[in-house]
Design an enzyme around this catalytic site. Structure first.
Site, PDB file in Angstrom:
ATOM      1  N   GLU A  61       0.820  -1.207   0.000  1.00  0.00           N
ATOM      2  CA  GLU A  61       0.000   0.000   0.000  1.00  0.00           C
ATOM      3  C   GLU A  61       0.856   1.260   0.000  1.00  0.00           C
ATOM      4  O   GLU A  61       0.507   2.251  -0.645  1.00  0.00           O
ATOM      5  CB  GLU A  61      -0.963   0.014   1.190  1.00  0.00           C
ATOM      6  CG  GLU A  61      -1.881   1.215   1.147  1.00  0.00           C
ATOM      7  CD  GLU A  61      -3.190   1.030   1.884  1.00  0.00           C
ATOM      8  OE1 GLU A  61      -3.880   2.048   2.049  1.00  0.00           O
ATOM      9  OE2 GLU A  61      -3.522  -0.104   2.282  1.00  0.00           O
ATOM     10  N   HIS A  88      -0.545 -13.877  -0.836  1.00  0.00           N
ATOM     11  CA  HIS A  88       0.787 -14.252  -0.367  1.00  0.00           C
ATOM     12  C   HIS A  88       1.143 -15.600  -0.984  1.00  0.00           C
ATOM     13  O   HIS A  88       0.421 -16.583  -0.818  1.00  0.00           O
ATOM     14  CB  HIS A  88       0.815 -14.307   1.154  1.00  0.00           C
ATOM     15  CG  HIS A  88       0.366 -13.017   1.781  1.00  0.00           C
ATOM     16  ND1 HIS A  88       1.077 -11.848   1.657  1.00  0.00           N
ATOM     17  CD2 HIS A  88      -0.736 -12.722   2.508  1.00  0.00           C
ATOM     18  CE1 HIS A  88       0.442 -10.883   2.298  1.00  0.00           C
ATOM     19  NE2 HIS A  88      -0.666 -11.388   2.811  1.00  0.00           N
TER      20      HIS A  88
END
Length: 140
Positions: A61, A88
């Site tokens: 982010e 992930h």
């Protein structure tokens, strides 16, 4: 502004923020990307000694939000992240991870980024998609 100045500016803006806490540093910029790195150590581990997904998401982010600044008038506009989706792929216990944001969509009010996180051996750790909204700075 030259690339060295851009990186210096982003890194200075990170002081006293989560980016500084996680030791995130912007390290490369190009015409269509921005890259930041973060060390993997006990500061960003989850209880099993692996890179915490939340730390990885914060890295994604951070670089995705910062990259949107290339496309706005920073005197009259600012960026807010409104959606982050991250997968992930591989765990990591130590070393370094690098997040590179590449623009998918550059609209007047929204920007869509793909952020790939790899390690120092270029192994894919995580992939994120981030949407930012462009907002006008309100006069007080």
């Amino acid at each position: 502004m030259d690339k060295t100045s851009i990186l210096k500016s982003f890194n200075e803006r990170s002081k006293n923020t989560l980016m500084e806490t996680l030791d995130i540093e912007y390290v490369a910029v190009g015409d269509d990307f921005l890259t930041a790195k973060m060390p993997v150590n006990s500061n960003v581990h989850q209880p099993y000694g692996q890179l915490h997904g939340g730390a990885t998401a914060a890295l994604a982010e951070s670089v995705g939000s910062a990259a949107s600044n290339f496309f706005i008038d920073n005197k009259t506009q600012f960026i807010n992240g409104i959606q982050l989706s991250i997968n992930h792929i591989k765990s990591k216990r130590e070393g370094m991870v690098y997040a590179t944001a590449k623009n998918i969509h550059k609209g007047k009010t929204t920007h869509l980024w793909e952020v790939k996180i790899v390690d120092e051996n270029d192994a894919l750790i995580s992939v994120a998609k981030m949407t930012n909204i462009v907002l006008d700075i309100r006069k007080k």
